[in-house]
Structure formats: structure tokens, C-alpha cells
Write an enzyme that holds these catalytic residues in place. Structure first.
Site, PDB file in Angstrom:
ATOM      1  N   SER A 146       1.150  -0.841   0.157  1.00 54.70           N
ATOM      2  CA  SER A 146      -0.015   0.121   0.022  1.00 54.70           C
ATOM      3  C   SER A 146       0.846   1.232   0.243  1.00 54.70           C
ATOM      4  O   SER A 146       1.659   1.029   0.778  1.00 54.70           O
ATOM      5  CB  SER A 146      -1.245   0.070   0.838  1.00 54.70           C
ATOM      6  N   TYR A 159      -1.759  -0.180  10.166  1.00 54.69           N
ATOM      7  CA  TYR A 159      -2.059  -0.974   9.363  1.00 54.69           C
ATOM      8  C   TYR A 159      -0.635  -0.029   8.122  1.00 54.69           C
ATOM      9  O   TYR A 159      -0.052  -1.011   7.732  1.00 54.69           O
ATOM     10  CB  TYR A 159      -3.355   0.266   8.796  1.00 54.69           C
TER      11      TYR A 159
END
Ligand code: NAP
Length: 254
Positions: A146, A159
Site C-alpha cells: 500500500s 495498518y
């Protein structure tokens, strides 16, 4: 004319295939000629994906897999290879997000997220990688990281940490497995609308967040197809340990 982007007859395994990016990746890979092992926990969603792939004469089979459970990873990979043949491409995509400020994170939140995004991704890569090594035919592992692996995002500390680990794991495994012809690369998507974030992007806060993006828009899963096909096929044969950022320029101005 033969194309370096073909996957005819090859077996590909996609984790997190029941929705969002994984569902789309499975369709794209099946359209390129691959036999696709679609894996996730929600098997009813996998069954409808298999049906959709069969409508265009593609080949796919569903396998229940919980990446937070190492035994379940091994069982699903084993069943996929028995049914579809040795895996030559893994799309290591399953992931979750917990959006909370760090002071509100509980140890349970932390464990759930890390067991899925970090430990789960690691042991899925290891399970498939060791089989690629044993078969002797090499292969391509594509980890879905990501932009959060590159920069911290508010309310997403764990995350971001998990995705930074996925990026570094990509380089570490690329070094370890280069001699076996197993390429390990990653895609770092920017914001793509899926089940993970659609509610947020529909909210007022989400809409005003999008206005801060360079091109003031959220992506669609198709935006990742170019990077996916490059890394999955012979076209990316000279690439390993790389992370392709596909974020619409998000990283430049946020
Ligand atoms: P999504 O629609 O929520 O899909 C997540 C997928 O992961 C689902 O298929 C889910 O399947 C699976 N999954 C979650 N926990 C699992 C577990 N324990 N075992 C097996 N499968 C599990 O989200 P998405 O946006 O497509 O996300 C896919 C990947 O892209 C994630 O790794 C995410 O971090 C990454 N990513 C997304 C974006 C974005 O903007 N969408 C941006 C950058 C990176 P089941 O619930 O059926 O098991």
C-alpha cells in the site's frame, strides 16, 4: 502473435479473492488464460466468482483459506495444487484495516491486524514459495502492499506498520529466493474503492479527503491491471524485489 503478457495454462493463486481487489485480480488473470485458485474465508462469495469466471470459459476453483491460521494456508495451497497443478503465480492480497488512533488500539486489534496483514502474508508467501522451490520451475509472488508502506496515514498506525513489513518482506524474500528463479515483487496501490473503504469515501469526511488528492479522485481496481500483468508474466522476468507504486500521484501531494 505471442504476447509476453499471456498466462495460458498456468496456475495462479489469489488470496482475499472474495471481494475488492482480489476478486478483480482473479477475473483479470483468468481472462489472461490462467487457472485461478480463488481463496478467502467467505466461500459463498468465491463460488459466485467461480461462476462468473466460467461465463467466459475461464477456469477457477474456490478454496477456503484463513490466512491468520497457518494450518488453513497449507491445506488450501495443497488442495489448489492437487486440483489445478503447481502454482506459478501467487497474488498475496488478503488484508484488513483497523482505523483507530493509536491510543485506542487494543492488543486484540493489533493481533488481528498483524496476524492477517503481516504474519498471514508471510506464511502464505512461504507456503507457496517453498513449493515453487521444490517444483524447480520458479514463479512470481506479488505482494499487495500500500502507499501506507511508504508514508504514515492518520488513524492507521498498525495498518501502515503491517504494510511496511510487507514491503520489506518483498525485498528480503527476493534476495533469499532469487537463486531458485522465484521473483518476489509488490504493488503499492493508492486509494481504490472497495468494500474496505467505500462507506468512508461516501461520507462527507471521505469526500473532503479526496479533494486533497492530486487528481481529486479514488481509483478503480482496473487501475492496477497493468502492474499486475507485468509482475505476473514473462514481461516482468527481469524484475525482483521491486515495489510498483500505483497511486495516481497521491504520494506527491498529500
Ligand atoms: P476488501 O474488499 O475488504 O477485501 C479484502 C479481502 O481480504 C477479502 O476478500 C477478505 O476475504 C480477505 N481477507 C481478510 N481477512 C482474511 C483472512 N484472515 N483470511 C483470508 N482472507 C482474508 O479490501 P481490498 O481493498 O480489496 O483490499 C485488498 C488488499 O489491498 C488488502 O491487502 C489491502 O490492504 C490492500 N490495499 C487496498 C487499497 C484500497 O484502497 N482498496 C489500497 C492499498 C492496499 P474474506 O473476508 O472472505 O476472508
Amino acid at each position: 502473435m505471442s504476447t509476453p503478457f499471456a498466462l495460458d495454462g498456468q496456475t495462479v493463486l489469489v488470496t482475499g479473492a472474495s471481494s475488492g481487489l482480489g476478486r478483480h485480480f482473479s477475473l483479470t488473470l483468468a481472462k489472461a488464460g490462467a487457472k485461478v485458485a480463488v481463496c478467502a474465508r467467505r466461500t459463498e462469495k468465491l463460488a459466485s466468482l467461480v461462476e462468473e469466471i466460467e461465463t467466459f470459459d475461464g477456469r477457477a476453483m474456490a478454496f477456503a483459506m484463513d490466512v491468520a491460521d497457518v494450518t488453513s494456508i497449507a491445506a488450501a495451497v495443497d488442495a489448489a495444487e492437487t486440483e489445478l497443478g503447481p502454482i506459478s503465480v501467487l497474488v498475496n492480497n488478503a488484508g484488513i484495516s483497523v482505523q483507530k488512533s493509536a491510543v485506542d488500539m487494543t492488543p486484540e486489534d493489533y493481533d488481528t491486524l498483524m496476524d492477517t496483514n503481516q504474519k498471514g502474508a508471510y506464511f502464505t508467501a512461504v507456503e507457496v514459495g517453498k513449493r515453487m522451490i521444490a517444483h524447480g520451475h520458479g514463479g512470481s509472488i506479488i505482494n499487495i502492499a500500500s502507499v501506507a508502506s511508504l508514508r504514515p496515514l492518520a488513524q492507521l498506525s498498525t495498518y501502515c506498520m503491517s504494510k511496511a513489513a510487507v514491503s520489506h518482506m518483498t525485498r528480503a524474500l527476493a534476495v533469499e529466493w532469487a537463486r531458485y528463479n522465484v521473483r518476489v515483487n509488490a504493488i503499492a496501490p493508492g486509494y481504490i474503492e472497495t468494500e474496505m473503504n467505500s462507506e468512508y469515501f461516501a461520507s462527507d469526511h471521505g469526500q473532503s479527503f479526496v479533494k486533497r488528492f492530486l487528481r481529486r479522485r479514488v481509483g478503480v481496481p482496473e487501475n492496477l491491471d497493468g502492474a499486475l500483468m507485468l509482475l505476473a508474466t514473462q514481461a516482468g522476468e527481469f524484475m525482483t524485489g521491486e515495489q510498483i507504486v500505483v497511486d495516481d500521484g497521491l504520494n506527491l501531494a498529500m
